[in-house]
Design a protein around this motif. Structure first.
Motif, short mmCIF file in Angstrom:
data_model
loop_
_atom_site.label_atom_id
_atom_site.label_comp_id
_atom_site.label_asym_id
_atom_site.label_seq_id
_atom_site.Cartn_x
_atom_site.Cartn_y
_atom_site.Cartn_z
N GLU A 1 0.77 -1.29 -0.35
CA GLU A 1 0.20 0.00 0.49
C GLU A 1 1.00 1.07 -0.36
N ALA A 2 1.81 1.47 0.99
CA ALA A 2 2.48 2.62 0.78
C ALA A 2 3.14 2.06 -0.22
N ALA A 3 3.65 1.92 -1.10
CA ALA A 3 4.65 1.92 -2.46
C ALA A 3 3.61 2.47 -3.51
N GLY A 4 2.19 2.08 -3.48
CA GLY A 4 1.17 3.18 -3.75
C GLY A 4 0.39 1.74 -5.03
N CYS A 5 0.19 0.61 -4.39
CA CYS A 5 -0.31 -0.28 -5.00
C CYS A 5 -2.03 -0.09 -5.02
N ALA B 1 12.73 -8.60 -8.54
CA ALA B 1 13.57 -8.19 -10.27
C ALA B 1 11.57 -7.19 -10.80
N ILE B 2 10.82 -6.91 -10.31
CA ILE B 2 10.16 -5.82 -10.53
C ILE B 2 9.68 -5.30 -9.61
N ASP B 3 11.01 -3.42 -9.29
CA ASP B 3 9.65 -2.66 -8.53
C ASP B 3 8.77 -1.99 -8.53
N VAL B 4 8.10 -2.06 -7.85
CA VAL B 4 6.72 -2.19 -7.27
C VAL B 4 6.23 -0.40 -7.83
N THR B 5 7.28 0.48 -7.50
CA THR B 5 7.24 1.81 -7.90
C THR B 5 7.15 2.20 -9.22
N GLN B 6 8.43 1.49 -9.15
CA GLN B 6 8.72 1.59 -10.94
C GLN B 6 7.22 1.29 -11.98
N ALA B 7 6.51 0.00 -11.65
CA ALA B 7 5.89 -0.72 -12.35
C ALA B 7 4.45 -0.15 -12.52
N ILE B 8 3.88 0.35 -11.00
CA ILE B 8 2.90 1.63 -10.92
C ILE B 8 3.07 2.41 -11.85
N ARG B 9 4.21 3.55 -12.20
CA ARG B 9 4.25 4.38 -12.42
C ARG B 9 4.30 3.79 -14.26
N ALA B 10 4.90 3.06 -14.72
CA ALA B 10 5.30 2.08 -16.40
C ALA B 10 3.38 2.49 -16.60
N LEU B 11 2.32 1.64 -16.22
CA LEU B 11 1.43 1.45 -16.16
C LEU B 11 0.28 1.86 -16.17
N ALA B 12 0.61 2.39 -15.92
CA ALA B 12 -0.25 3.80 -15.10
C ALA B 12 -0.05 4.96 -16.07
N GLY B 13 0.78 5.00 -17.21
CA GLY B 13 1.89 5.57 -17.86
C GLY B 13 1.02 5.15 -19.66
#
Length: 239
Positions: free
Chosen positions: A40-44, A227-239
């Motif tokens: 949750e803190a990572a932005g999920c 292997a996956i950074d949660v914050t980076q993944a969320i940012r990429a998927l939002a874009g």
């Protein structure tokens, strides 16, 4: 596309299985609520919870761990594993789950899925777990002859909120998701489809997103292994 971090519960701990084998479990933590809070803190935006013991027992087993997660976080959570009657569905939704996932009963008692979807609009998902395109049930222990796409189509008019499609052969193996099969299923129904099994890199997530037909992706081991950074993944998927 939404990233659903997976918290798989076995004996009260966070684990990941390989190909769904209970004796091939890797423990990643003994405080599921703390792990949920970290996601949750990572932005999920969502959490994906699985009661692994419950899937085999046919009834809730890790209820205490699930309740501790629900009391700790504010983001919505969906749960699968051992939910096979209306009483259990009602119990979990009353405790604060946003969505329950019905897997085995989708094959064995599809009328229950329809009844639940009518009673709880937007809060019932169907879990379709497939090995070589054929559905497996009861914690993946029983193999059926039911074709995954055919099962999904049976619920086209039932009002279910989502279909979670898991390729068992990819699950926990870090070999990449079955993008083609998942996209084929998503194109076959109007129900939102969430991919599960084998998501092991940011490239996997982007490839799922770029199909244009998959609404979400579940990842577990890759998040725990880093292997996956949660914050980076969320940012990429939002874009």
């Amino acid at each position: 596309m939404i990233l659903y971090p997976a918290i798989d519960l076995k004996d009260g701990q966070c684990v990941r299985l390989l190909h769904g084998e209970m004796d091939k479990a890797t423990v990643f933590g003994d405080d599921p609520a703390a792990q949920a809070a970290a996601f949750e803190a990572a932005g999920c935006e969502w959490l994906h919870l699985v009661d692994l013991n419950g899937a085999f027992a046919g009834q809730p087993v890790n209820a205490a761990a699930v309740e501790s997660i629900l009391s700790r976080v504010k983001v919505p959570a969906q749960l699968g594993g051992g939910i096979r009657d209306m009483g259990t569905i009602e119990m979990w939704l009353s405790k604060g789950l946003a969505r329950v996932i019905l897997g085995t009963v989708a094959v064995e008692n599809p009328d229950l899925v329809r009844q639940a979807a009518r009673a709880f609009p937007g809060r019932i998902a169907v879990g379709i777990d497939a090995r070589d395109g054929r559905v497996a049930t009861r914690g993946w222990a029983d193999q059926t002859d039911v074709v995954a796409i055919d099962l999904a189509r049976r619920f086209e008019d039932a009002g279910v909120a989502a279909i979670i499609y898991t390729d068992i052969g990819r699950d926990g193996a870090m070999t990449g998701p079955n993008i083609e099969a998942t996209a084929d299923l998503a194109r076959s129904v109007s129900i939102p489809v969430i991919a599960s099994g084998g998501v092991s890199s940011l490239d996997d997530l982007i490839a799922l997103r770029d199909t244009g037909v998959i609404s979400g992706a579940i990842s577990g081991r890759a998040l725990y292994d880093g292997a996956i950074d949660v914050t980076q993944a969320i940012r990429a998927l939002a874009g």
